[in-house]
Design an enzyme around this catalytic site. Structure first.
Site, PDB file in Angstrom:
ATOM      1  N   ARG A  49      84.089  99.433 -27.550  1.00  0.00           N
ATOM      2  CA  ARG A  49      84.677  99.253 -28.840  1.00  0.00           C
ATOM      3  C   ARG A  49      83.630  99.039 -29.964  1.00  0.00           C
ATOM      4  O   ARG A  49      82.509  99.094 -29.542  1.00  0.00           O
ATOM      5  CB  ARG A  49      85.651  98.038 -29.056  1.00  0.00           C
ATOM      6  CG  ARG A  49      85.097  96.899 -28.575  1.00  0.00           C
ATOM      7  CD  ARG A  49      85.407  95.550 -28.884  1.00  0.00           C
ATOM      8  NE  ARG A  49      85.142  95.321 -30.471  1.00  0.00           N
ATOM      9  CZ  ARG A  49      84.103  95.264 -30.728  1.00  0.00           C
ATOM     10  NH1 ARG A  49      82.858  94.988 -30.355  1.00  0.00           N
ATOM     11  NH2 ARG A  49      83.863  95.258 -32.324  1.00  0.00           N
ATOM     12  N   GLY A  50      84.115  99.189 -31.327  1.00  0.00           N
ATOM     13  CA  GLY A  50      83.122  98.968 -32.277  1.00  0.00           C
ATOM     14  C   GLY A  50      82.807 100.330 -32.885  1.00  0.00           C
ATOM     15  O   GLY A  50      82.727 101.366 -31.967  1.00  0.00           O
ATOM     16  N   ALA A  51      83.053 100.604 -34.088  1.00  0.00           N
ATOM     17  CA  ALA A  51      82.787 101.968 -34.667  1.00  0.00           C
ATOM     18  C   ALA A  51      81.800 102.756 -34.244  1.00  0.00           C
ATOM     19  O   ALA A  51      82.107 103.760 -33.699  1.00  0.00           O
ATOM     20  CB  ALA A  51      83.206 101.956 -36.087  1.00  0.00           C
ATOM     21  N   ARG A  86      90.842 107.230 -30.282  1.00  0.00           N
ATOM     22  CA  ARG A  86      91.177 106.138 -31.440  1.00  0.00           C
ATOM     23  C   ARG A  86      91.208 106.811 -32.916  1.00  0.00           C
ATOM     24  O   ARG A  86      90.111 107.659 -33.087  1.00  0.00           O
ATOM     25  CB  ARG A  86      90.362 104.828 -31.397  1.00  0.00           C
ATOM     26  CG  ARG A  86      90.553 104.072 -30.253  1.00  0.00           C
ATOM     27  CD  ARG A  86      89.671 102.779 -30.401  1.00  0.00           C
ATOM     28  NE  ARG A  86      90.613 101.817 -30.998  1.00  0.00           N
ATOM     29  CZ  ARG A  86      89.806 100.449 -31.329  1.00  0.00           C
ATOM     30  NH1 ARG A  86      88.597 100.144 -31.294  1.00  0.00           N
ATOM     31  NH2 ARG A  86      90.617  99.848 -32.124  1.00  0.00           N
ATOM     32  N   GLN A 180      87.807  89.382 -30.671  1.00  0.00           N
ATOM     33  CA  GLN A 180      86.516  90.078 -30.723  1.00  0.00           C
ATOM     34  C   GLN A 180      85.195  88.981 -31.184  1.00  0.00           C
ATOM     35  O   GLN A 180      84.341  88.897 -30.894  1.00  0.00           O
ATOM     36  CB  GLN A 180      86.317  91.157 -31.704  1.00  0.00           C
ATOM     37  CG  GLN A 180      87.220  92.463 -31.137  1.00  0.00           C
ATOM     38  CD  GLN A 180      88.687  92.789 -31.250  1.00  0.00           C
ATOM     39  OE1 GLN A 180      89.295  91.651 -31.769  1.00  0.00           O
ATOM     40  NE2 GLN A 180      89.078  93.885 -31.513  1.00  0.00           N
ATOM     41  N   ASP A 221      85.146 100.275 -40.327  1.00  0.00           N
ATOM     42  CA  ASP A 221      85.409 101.465 -39.370  1.00  0.00           C
ATOM     43  C   ASP A 221      85.425 102.696 -40.340  1.00  0.00           C
ATOM     44  O   ASP A 221      85.343 103.972 -39.646  1.00  0.00           O
ATOM     45  CB  ASP A 221      86.731 101.175 -38.590  1.00  0.00           C
ATOM     46  CG  ASP A 221      86.551 100.358 -37.572  1.00  0.00           C
ATOM     47  OD1 ASP A 221      86.228  99.029 -37.967  1.00  0.00           O
ATOM     48  OD2 ASP A 221      86.209 100.493 -36.362  1.00  0.00           O
ATOM     49  N   ASN A 231      88.584  97.786 -42.136  1.00  0.00           N
ATOM     50  CA  ASN A 231      87.884  97.238 -40.975  1.00  0.00           C
ATOM     51  C   ASN A 231      89.109  96.279 -40.408  1.00  0.00           C
ATOM     52  O   ASN A 231      90.205  96.418 -40.505  1.00  0.00           O
ATOM     53  CB  ASN A 231      86.877  96.261 -41.751  1.00  0.00           C
ATOM     54  CG  ASN A 231      85.957  95.686 -40.807  1.00  0.00           C
ATOM     55  OD1 ASN A 231      85.477  96.340 -39.513  1.00  0.00           O
ATOM     56  ND2 ASN A 231      85.704  94.182 -40.599  1.00  0.00           N
ATOM     57  N   LYS A 232      88.484  95.516 -39.152  1.00  0.00           N
ATOM     58  CA  LYS A 232      89.534  94.734 -38.274  1.00  0.00           C
ATOM     59  C   LYS A 232      90.532  93.844 -39.138  1.00  0.00           C
ATOM     60  O   LYS A 232      90.175  93.216 -40.298  1.00  0.00           O
ATOM     61  CB  LYS A 232      88.588  94.047 -37.463  1.00  0.00           C
ATOM     62  CG  LYS A 232      89.405  92.767 -36.734  1.00  0.00           C
ATOM     63  CD  LYS A 232      90.266  94.001 -35.737  1.00  0.00           C
ATOM     64  CE  LYS A 232      89.739  94.636 -34.871  1.00  0.00           C
ATOM     65  NZ  LYS A 232      90.509  95.796 -34.504  1.00  0.00           N
TER      66      LYS A 232
END
Ligand code: MRU
Length: 336
Positions: A49-51, A86, A180, A221, A231-232
């Site tokens: 995960r993570g852009a 995603r 996260q 992201d 973003n998150k």
């Protein structure tokens, strides 16, 4: 096949391995991501995960697939299904568009990996210059070595300031619902020896009120052409709280996260995940099983709430963003 070596990704000459981020911090388990089909599943369930990292890992998986002799048709189908794994982080689409037409997929994946390492260094250099000795910093989600091929985006900036000897203290939001911050950022901060405190998301406003936070740093992201960014989920709330308390608020991102095709934040597609993730985590459930829940994975923060955006190539103020600076600074590398 060249090795890919980062905190969450490695290649042993034969296979591509990813660190299963769903099992951190308790267990460091490496999973085989050599097959694009397996990589799609790993990305969907946030083992990877993570852009920036999902783009890098998808490219590395496609490269190993090509190296093993995939046909052009198999390669194109794998590229399309990785691209759709995603929807919000544009880094994934950016990397897959590069891989789609690559004459040498192994060299291209390696270039994407190495470029991400350099982009992290650029963000760290520009961002760390903003941070002052003695500052309390607030961050959200995980934006470190686990989320990129290099030292990270927002967490890379924080790490660089710490390495420069600035006495900073980091408050890390645990980041509901998938934690996260609590599981991954806390693990990275602890391994790096950076003074830090874990909080639940609902505690941030109190710290801002009490003057414990001098700056908020988050990742992104997808950044729209006007500086609005996804973003998150929870980032928008932090931006509102930071503005109320007159605390500087900075998204930190590489140019590969900018999407000039999105004129503003309303055009950014937001992933909605399984509502079960809001009702529980792993073996635990705290809400009735049939309770309806809503689970947007990201939110959009308007550029109005941004003090400045830290990119790999410089720092851009709210006024810069609002006059369309992103088209100038990333326009050459990303077409509209
Ligand atoms: O759902 P995740 O864990 O992939 O979300 C990650 C984030 O929101 C990060 O802040 C973002 O990718 C940018 S930093 C690398």
């Amino acid at each position: 096949m060249h090795p890919f070596e980062s905190l969450g990704l490695k290649h042993d000459g034969r296979k591509l391995w990813v660190l299963d981020q769903t099992q951190l911090p308790d267990a460091e388990v490496w999973l085989d991501g050599s097959e694009p089909e397996a990589m799609v599943a790993l990305i969907k369930r946030l083992a990877v995960r993570g852009a920036p990292l999902i783009g890098v890992a998808a490219a590395a998986s496609l490269a190993t697939f090509a190296h093993r002799g995939a046909s052009a048709t198999e390669y194109a189908a794998a590229c399309a299904s990785l691209r759709a794994a995603r929807p919000t982080a544009v880094n994934l689409m950016w990397a897959m568009d590069r891989m789609k037409d690559a004459a040498d997929p192994v060299a291209e994946a390696r270039a994407i990996f190495e470029e991400d390492v350099r982009l992290c260094e650029g963000m760290a250099m520009h961002g760390a210059a903003l941070l002052q000795d003695g500052e309390g910093l607030l961050t959200h989600c995980n934006t470190g070595g686990l989320a990129t091929a290099g030292i990270g985006t927002a967490l890379g900036v924080i790490r660089r300031a710490h390495e420069q000897g600035k006495r900073i203290h980091v408050y890390a939001d645990e980041t509901r619902p998938l934690l996260q911050g609590g599981r991954l950022t806390a693990w990275e901060l602890w391994k790096l020896g950076i003074p830090s405190t874990l909080i639940t998301d609902s505690m941030a406003a109190l710290l801002l009120r009490d003057g414990k936070i001098q700056r908020v740093l988050v990742g992104s992201d997808r950044v729209a052409a006007n500086g609005d960014f996804a973003n998150k989920v929870g980032t928008y709330g932090l931006a509102v709280q930071a503005r109320f308390h007159s605390v500087p608020f900075h998204p930190v991102a590489p140019f590969s996260t900018v999407d000039l095709a999105c004129a503003d934040g309303a055009a950014i597609p937001i992933e909605e995940r399984d509502p079960a993730e809001v009702r529980g985590y792993g073996p635990w459930r705290w809400a009735p099983e049939a309770m309806p829940a809503w689970n947007p994975s990201f939110d959009v923060t308007p550029a109005d709430l941004v003090t400045s955006l830290v990119l790999d190539r410089g720092v851009y103020s709210r006024a810069d963003l609002q006059r369309g600076v992103l088209a100038e600074v990333v326009g050459k590398e990303k077409s509209e």
